[in-house]
Design a protein around this motif. Structure first.
Motif, PDB file in Angstrom:
ATOM      1  N   CYS A 250       0.352 -13.291  19.873  1.00  9.56           N
ATOM      2  CA  CYS A 250       0.332 -13.336  21.338  1.00  9.56           C
ATOM      3  C   CYS A 250       1.350 -12.330  21.877  1.00  9.56           C
ATOM      4  O   CYS A 250       2.422 -12.707  22.365  1.00  9.56           O
ATOM      5  CB  CYS A 250       0.635 -14.744  21.846  1.00  9.56           C
ATOM      6  SG  CYS A 250       0.447 -14.947  23.637  1.00  9.56           S
ATOM      7  N   GLY A 252       3.543 -10.040  24.148  1.00  9.35           N
ATOM      8  CA  GLY A 252       3.915 -10.117  25.551  1.00  9.35           C
ATOM      9  C   GLY A 252       3.742 -11.488  26.165  1.00  9.35           C
ATOM     10  O   GLY A 252       3.535 -11.605  27.370  1.00  9.35           O
ATOM     11  N   HIS A 254       3.635 -14.766  28.091  1.00  9.69           N
ATOM     12  CA  HIS A 254       4.217 -14.989  29.419  1.00  9.69           C
ATOM     13  C   HIS A 254       3.517 -16.142  30.115  1.00  9.69           C
ATOM     14  O   HIS A 254       2.310 -16.324  29.999  1.00  9.69           O
ATOM     15  CB  HIS A 254       4.087 -13.735  30.288  1.00  9.69           C
ATOM     16  CG  HIS A 254       4.816 -13.852  31.602  1.00  9.69           C
ATOM     17  ND1 HIS A 254       4.225 -14.352  32.728  1.00  9.69           N
ATOM     18  CD2 HIS A 254       6.101 -13.548  31.943  1.00  9.69           C
ATOM     19  CE1 HIS A 254       5.102 -14.346  33.720  1.00  9.69           C
ATOM     20  NE2 HIS A 254       6.241 -13.866  33.278  1.00  9.69           N
ATOM     21  N   GLY A 267      -0.047 -17.027  28.322  1.00  8.80           N
ATOM     22  CA  GLY A 267      -0.801 -15.792  28.417  1.00  8.80           C
ATOM     23  C   GLY A 267      -0.302 -14.741  27.451  1.00  8.80           C
ATOM     24  O   GLY A 267       0.880 -14.716  27.085  1.00  8.80           O
ATOM     25  N   CYS A 268      -1.200 -13.865  27.032  1.00  8.37           N
ATOM     26  CA  CYS A 268      -0.871 -12.761  26.131  1.00  8.37           C
ATOM     27  C   CYS A 268      -1.369 -11.460  26.755  1.00  8.37           C
ATOM     28  O   CYS A 268      -2.136 -11.466  27.718  1.00  8.37           O
ATOM     29  CB  CYS A 268      -1.536 -12.950  24.760  1.00  8.37           C
ATOM     30  SG  CYS A 268      -1.471 -14.619  24.076  1.00  8.37           S
ATOM     31  N   GLU A 269      -0.966 -10.334  26.172  1.00 11.45           N
ATOM     32  CA  GLU A 269      -1.459  -9.039  26.642  1.00 11.45           C
ATOM     33  C   GLU A 269      -2.865  -8.751  26.143  1.00 11.45           C
ATOM     34  O   GLU A 269      -3.471  -7.756  26.549  1.00 11.45           O
ATOM     35  CB  GLU A 269      -0.499  -7.936  26.196  1.00 11.45           C
ATOM     36  CG  GLU A 269       0.853  -8.008  26.899  1.00 11.45           C
ATOM     37  CD  GLU A 269       1.822  -6.953  26.415  1.00 11.45           C
ATOM     38  OE1 GLU A 269       1.512  -6.295  25.388  1.00 11.45           O
ATOM     39  OE2 GLU A 269       2.871  -6.769  27.051  1.00 11.45           O
ATOM     40  N   ARG A 291      -4.482  -8.463  29.871  1.00 15.80           N
ATOM     41  CA  ARG A 291      -3.351  -9.375  30.052  1.00 15.80           C
ATOM     42  C   ARG A 291      -3.696 -10.541  30.979  1.00 15.80           C
ATOM     43  O   ARG A 291      -4.227 -10.339  32.064  1.00 15.80           O
ATOM     44  CB  ARG A 291      -2.153  -8.622  30.612  1.00 15.80           C
ATOM     45  CG  ARG A 291      -0.869  -9.449  30.709  1.00 15.80           C
ATOM     46  CD  ARG A 291       0.289  -8.585  31.207  1.00 15.80           C
ATOM     47  NE  ARG A 291       1.560  -9.303  31.169  1.00 15.80           N
ATOM     48  CZ  ARG A 291       2.038 -10.035  32.176  1.00 15.80           C
ATOM     49  NH1 ARG A 291       1.344 -10.124  33.300  1.00 15.80           N
ATOM     50  NH2 ARG A 291       3.205 -10.652  32.059  1.00 15.80           N
ATOM     51  N   GLY A 293      -1.215 -12.919  32.114  1.00 17.32           N
ATOM     52  CA  GLY A 293       0.188 -13.331  32.126  1.00 17.32           C
ATOM     53  C   GLY A 293       0.549 -14.423  33.101  1.00 17.32           C
ATOM     54  O   GLY A 293       1.642 -14.979  33.030  1.00 17.32           O
ATOM     55  N   ASN A 294      -0.348 -14.750  34.029  1.00 21.52           N
ATOM     56  CA  ASN A 294      -0.084 -15.814  34.998  1.00 21.52           C
ATOM     57  C   ASN A 294      -1.268 -16.768  35.008  1.00 21.52           C
ATOM     58  O   ASN A 294      -2.424 -16.333  35.028  1.00 21.52           O
ATOM     59  CB  ASN A 294       0.124 -15.215  36.399  1.00 21.52           C
ATOM     60  CG  ASN A 294       1.317 -14.280  36.431  1.00 21.52           C
ATOM     61  OD1 ASN A 294       2.464 -14.704  36.452  1.00 21.52           O
ATOM     62  ND2 ASN A 294       1.046 -12.974  36.420  1.00 21.52           N
TER      63      ASN A 294
END
Length: 441
Positions: A250, A252, A254, A267-269, A291, A293-294
């Motif tokens: 995973c 990045g 976030h 979340g991952c990139e 990504r 990420g949120n």
């Protein structure tokens, strides 16, 4: 970059030392700013013997109300504003210097204000005491309690499984407490905590699970790679944890969200990492860099709503697609809304509806199972996401069947009834709003 050293201190009991300007006027109320049904009380803000039960109000006590009194807490450049969530009337203004963020503490009453070196405990002044088949609700004056969890780069706050976890980005330390003990503990200090420190400091997150297990991100100052599952605390000091499972697929990593009754995602990139029933599963993006990420989850749905970005080199990508990840089946849908949005645009409705506040000023309501937009609700004028993430932009917060949307350009806030699909209230604000959260009372 040199990482700050961590001073051993399993439980912090800190009394805040605010700048002189703030300490001199921690809370100012005006008669016109009192919530309907509540008289304006005296200036409050220093902790007292009643800080854990009854914030100072008229006569030093809160008043009993006929029902819970939900409130909203907003940040701005001069501090924090508190509003009555039903009427949007101002309740209090709390001066506080610097850029701050707000997080629910997990007890329906308190808010944790992140300010770099601490998680400050803020009492919204409303709560309900349960007595068997009924409860007694109270409303008083909001106040900074004067208590804070010391922090090194205060980061994510996550409440799950009846515990609240605070992540320190500058040290990798995680502090965990039972939010139900917070009101009583504030009489003399802070609640008892258990702690875990990651091997390397990083911008991370931790989520408590049923039975005391802990999910925590893996990473260092060079990057983040995945998640580890840790055992419940053990040992004589109750602080020792053993690693049970890890997944480093995973990049990045976030954010975090919970789907249904206990599935946790980050979340991952290149997709999303799902923890469910004692195992990790990766849901991959269709793009090499995709990504998510949120995220926003709902107890009413197995589907996670996420953003979706595909330009690794962008200073600020303004995506128009959202991601819908079914954590039960592993299915991923990408839905193009035809408008961009920001990281403060995602929310969930009472039945699990996916909510996205677009830069077109419309609140888009999407069926999470089919990806079909079922309703579009104009709320604010069209806007553009600023390049600096700390700068104000419209924010979405959902509490029950009501969605609240800020309008920084006009210093306003709007309440949207998700059942009727109408904007039912709008309020003028004294300051340009930034972050937004709320308490149920």
């Amino acid at each position: 970059m040199m990482k700050p050293s961590l001073q051993p201190s399993p439980i912090h009991r800190r009394t805040l030392a605010f700048p002189a300007a703030v300490a001199a006027s921690v809370l100012v109320l005006s008669a016109c700013g009192a919530a309907p049904g509540m008289d304006a009380g005296p200036v409050a803000g220093t902790p007292s013997d009643t800080a854990g039960s009854s914030p100072a109000g008229e006569g030093g006590r809160a008043k009993e109300s006929r029902a819970p009194v939900p409130r909203l807490v907003l940040t701005h450049s001069d501090g924090v504003s508190v509003l009555d969530a039903k009427t949007l009337a101002p309740v209090a203004e709390v001066p506080l210097e610097g850029f701050t963020r707000v997080n629910q503490a997990g007890d329906g009453r308190h808010v944790l204000i992140s300010s770099g070196d601490a998680f400050h405990v803020f009492d919204s002044g409303v709560w309900t005491e349960r007595h068997g088949d009924h409860g007694h609700s109270y409303a008083g004056v909001p106040q900074l309690t004067g208590r804070a969890f010391d922090a090194s780069e205060a980061g994510h706050v996550v409440s799950h499984a009846e515990r609240t976890a605070l992540f320190n980005d500058g040290s990798g330390k995680v502090e965990i407490f039972d939010p139900a003990t917070l009101p009583d503990a504030l009489r003399t200090g802070l609640p008892a905590t258990t702690a875990y420190t990651a091997p390397e400091a990083h911008h991370g997150v931790a989520v408590t699970l049923e039975g005391g297990q802990l999910l925590v991100t893996l990473g260092d100052d060079g990057g983040r790679t995945g998640l580890a599952l840790l055992s419940a605390p053990a040992g004589e000091d109750g602080q020792e944890r053993a690693e049970l499972l890890r997944n480093e697929d995973c990049p990045g990593v976030h954010g975090e969200a919970v789907a249904g009754k206990g599935t946790v995602v980050v979340g991952c990139e290149d997709g999303m990492l799902v923890y469910r029933d004692g195992a990790f599963t990766k849901v991959a993006s269709p793009d090499p860099y995709g990504r998510m990420g949120n995220q926003a989850g709902s107890p009413a749905s197995p589907v996670i709503l996420g953003d979706y970005k595909v330009d690794r080199e962008a200073v600020l990508e303004r995506p128009t697609r959202i991601s819908l990840v079914n954590t039960a089946t592993g299915a991923l849908q990408l839905v193009d809304l035809g408008t961009s949005y920001s990281f403060r645009s995602l929310g969930r409705g009472p039945a699990g509806e996916a909510l996205v506040l677009g830069t077109d000023g419309v609140l888009h309501v999407v069926d999470p199972e089919t990806g079909v937009e079922i309703r579009s609700l104009p709320v604010v004028p069209a806007w553009e996401e600023p390049e600096i993430w700390q700068d104000p932009r419209p924010a979405l917060f959902v509490q029950g069947s009501m969605a609240y949307v800020t309008e920084p350009a006009g210093s306003k806030i709007h309440a949207v009834d998700l059942t009727s699909g109408r904007v039912v209230k709008s309020g003028e604000l004294r300051h340009v709003p930034n972050e937004l959260t709320g308490v149920s009372g």
